[in-house]
Scaffold this motif. Structure first.
Motif, short mmCIF file in Angstrom:
data_model
loop_
_atom_site.label_atom_id
_atom_site.label_comp_id
_atom_site.label_asym_id
_atom_site.label_seq_id
_atom_site.Cartn_x
_atom_site.Cartn_y
_atom_site.Cartn_z
N LYS A 101 -120.40 107.91 70.62
CA LYS A 101 -121.35 106.80 70.44
C LYS A 101 -120.77 105.78 69.47
CE LYS A 101 -124.62 108.71 72.88
NZ LYS A 101 -124.96 108.27 74.18
N ALA A 102 -121.16 104.52 69.63
CA ALA A 102 -120.64 103.45 68.78
C ALA A 102 -121.61 103.06 67.66
CB ALA A 102 -120.35 102.21 69.64
N LEU A 103 -122.85 103.54 67.73
CA LEU A 103 -123.89 103.09 66.80
C LEU A 103 -124.64 104.27 66.20
CD1 LEU A 103 -125.64 100.67 65.71
CD2 LEU A 103 -127.07 101.01 67.72
N GLN A 104 -124.89 104.19 64.90
CA GLN A 104 -125.70 105.19 64.21
C GLN A 104 -126.90 104.47 63.61
OE1 GLN A 104 -124.01 106.90 60.60
NE2 GLN A 104 -124.91 108.86 61.12
N VAL A 105 -128.12 104.96 63.89
CA VAL A 105 -129.33 104.38 63.33
C VAL A 105 -129.98 105.44 62.44
CG1 VAL A 105 -131.60 103.39 63.83
CG2 VAL A 105 -129.65 102.86 65.32
N LEU A 106 -130.33 105.03 61.21
CA LEU A 106 -130.91 105.94 60.24
C LEU A 106 -132.24 105.43 59.71
CD1 LEU A 106 -127.75 106.64 58.03
CD2 LEU A 106 -128.72 108.16 59.75
N HIS A 107 -133.13 106.37 59.42
CA HIS A 107 -134.37 106.11 58.70
C HIS A 107 -134.11 106.69 57.32
CE1 HIS A 107 -138.55 107.05 57.44
NE2 HIS A 107 -138.78 105.89 58.04
N GLU A 108 -134.04 105.84 56.30
CA GLU A 108 -133.68 106.28 54.95
C GLU A 108 -134.87 106.16 54.02
OE1 GLU A 108 -130.29 104.03 53.60
OE2 GLU A 108 -129.20 104.35 55.46
N ILE A 109 -135.07 107.18 53.17
CA ILE A 109 -136.10 107.13 52.15
C ILE A 109 -135.44 107.43 50.81
CG2 ILE A 109 -138.24 108.14 51.28
CD1 ILE A 109 -139.05 108.66 54.17
N TYR A 110 -135.59 106.49 49.88
CA TYR A 110 -135.06 106.62 48.53
C TYR A 110 -136.21 106.92 47.58
CZ TYR A 110 -130.83 104.21 50.18
OH TYR A 110 -129.69 103.84 50.84
N LYS A 111 -136.11 108.00 46.80
CA LYS A 111 -137.10 108.27 45.76
C LYS A 111 -136.87 107.25 44.65
CE LYS A 111 -137.94 112.98 46.95
NZ LYS A 111 -137.75 114.38 46.71
N PRO A 112 -137.90 106.95 43.84
CA PRO A 112 -137.72 105.98 42.76
C PRO A 112 -136.47 106.29 41.92
CG PRO A 112 -140.02 106.59 42.93
CD PRO A 112 -139.25 107.50 43.86
N GLY A 113 -135.63 105.28 41.73
CA GLY A 113 -134.42 105.43 40.94
C GLY A 113 -133.23 106.04 41.68
N ALA A 114 -133.42 106.47 42.92
CA ALA A 114 -132.32 107.09 43.68
C ALA A 114 -131.19 106.09 43.86
CB ALA A 114 -132.81 107.59 45.04
N ASP A 115 -129.98 106.59 43.84
CA ASP A 115 -128.78 105.75 43.84
C ASP A 115 -127.70 106.45 44.66
OD1 ASP A 115 -126.44 104.31 43.08
OD2 ASP A 115 -127.21 104.00 41.06
N THR A 116 -126.93 105.70 45.44
CA THR A 116 -125.84 106.31 46.20
C THR A 116 -124.66 106.67 45.30
OG1 THR A 116 -124.96 104.13 46.81
CG2 THR A 116 -126.44 105.22 48.40
N GLY A 117 -124.70 106.27 44.03
CA GLY A 117 -123.69 106.68 43.06
C GLY A 117 -122.88 105.53 42.51
N ARG A 118 -122.30 105.76 41.35
CA ARG A 118 -121.47 104.74 40.70
C ARG A 118 -120.22 104.42 41.51
NH1 ARG A 118 -123.21 102.58 36.74
NH2 ARG A 118 -124.24 103.34 34.88
N ASN A 119 -119.67 105.44 42.17
CA ASN A 119 -118.51 105.21 43.02
C ASN A 119 -118.99 104.50 44.29
OD1 ASN A 119 -116.77 106.52 41.26
ND2 ASN A 119 -117.10 108.50 42.23
N MET A 120 -118.46 103.31 44.49
CA MET A 120 -118.87 102.51 45.64
C MET A 120 -118.42 103.18 46.95
SD MET A 120 -120.21 99.59 44.32
CE MET A 120 -119.67 97.97 44.78
N LEU A 121 -119.23 103.04 47.98
CA LEU A 121 -118.92 103.55 49.31
C LEU A 121 -118.02 102.55 50.03
CD1 LEU A 121 -122.58 104.52 50.25
CD2 LEU A 121 -120.80 106.06 49.44
N SER A 122 -117.21 103.03 50.94
CA SER A 122 -116.36 102.16 51.74
C SER A 122 -115.91 102.92 52.98
CB SER A 122 -115.14 101.73 50.93
OG SER A 122 -114.31 100.89 51.69
#
Length: 182
Positions: A101-122
């Protein structure tokens, strides 16, 4: 759970874009044989099924191990979304198997203050999202903005990026990523 051999064969055939006639020709069997198997009006011997599967080609083990019927699913009840990560950030994916498949669709829920992290994604590809509820701080390279309900983002995913929920309420986002990244 009942195993529907006919539906599995039909789904595999359709996934490969073959008519019953084309598969029969490739496998060296009659068109009627394919039709009867797909309608579950006959239960082929192992040797006969292997001969049919050689028309793809796919082995018996892969045929029985993989669920080809889910690849054609169009509609998903909220309970059918695939939980791929849970914790401070919940990622629920539309569809189970994204192989090819070429496409990914996500339903995301972040709790208050949630963070993907100091290290940036790429990663390779493109990414977009619409904030449904709450506030999300989106950082892409040196650009940073807090987005609220109805706001959106779109960027090339190779650019370093990070997401962080702002405020005291849950943040809900619907995202799309191409190609699928996890």
């Amino acid at each position: 759970m009942d195993f529907d051999l006919g539906a599995r064969l039909r789904s595999l055939r359709e996934q490969h874009g073959l008519s019953q006639r084309e598969l029969a020709k490739r496998a060296g069997v009659t068109n009627g044989t394919i039709s009867m198997i797909e309608q579950n009006r006959t239960s082929p011997a192992v040797g006969s099924l292997k001969k049919v599967l050689d028309g793809f080609p796919i082995g018996l083990a892969d045929f029985f191990a993989n669920d080809f019927t889910s690849r054609h699913k169009i509609f998903y009840d909220h309970k059918e979304l695939t939980q791929i990560s849970e914790g401070k950030i919940s990622y629920r994916q539309v569809g189970r198997d994204l192989t090819g498949k070429a496409l990914q669709v996500l339903h995301e829920i972040y709790k208050p203050g949630a963070d993907t992290g100091r290290n940036m994604l790429s990663h390779q590809g493109e990414e977009a999202g619409v904030i449904v509820k709450g506030k999300l701080e989106v950082t892409v390279g040196a650009d940073r903005k807090v987005l609220g309900a109805g706001d959106a983002y779109y960027f090339e995913s190779h650019r370093p990026h990070r997401f962080r929920a702002i405020g005291d309420e849950e943040t809900m986002v619907v995202t799309a990523c191409t190609p699928p990244s996890f």
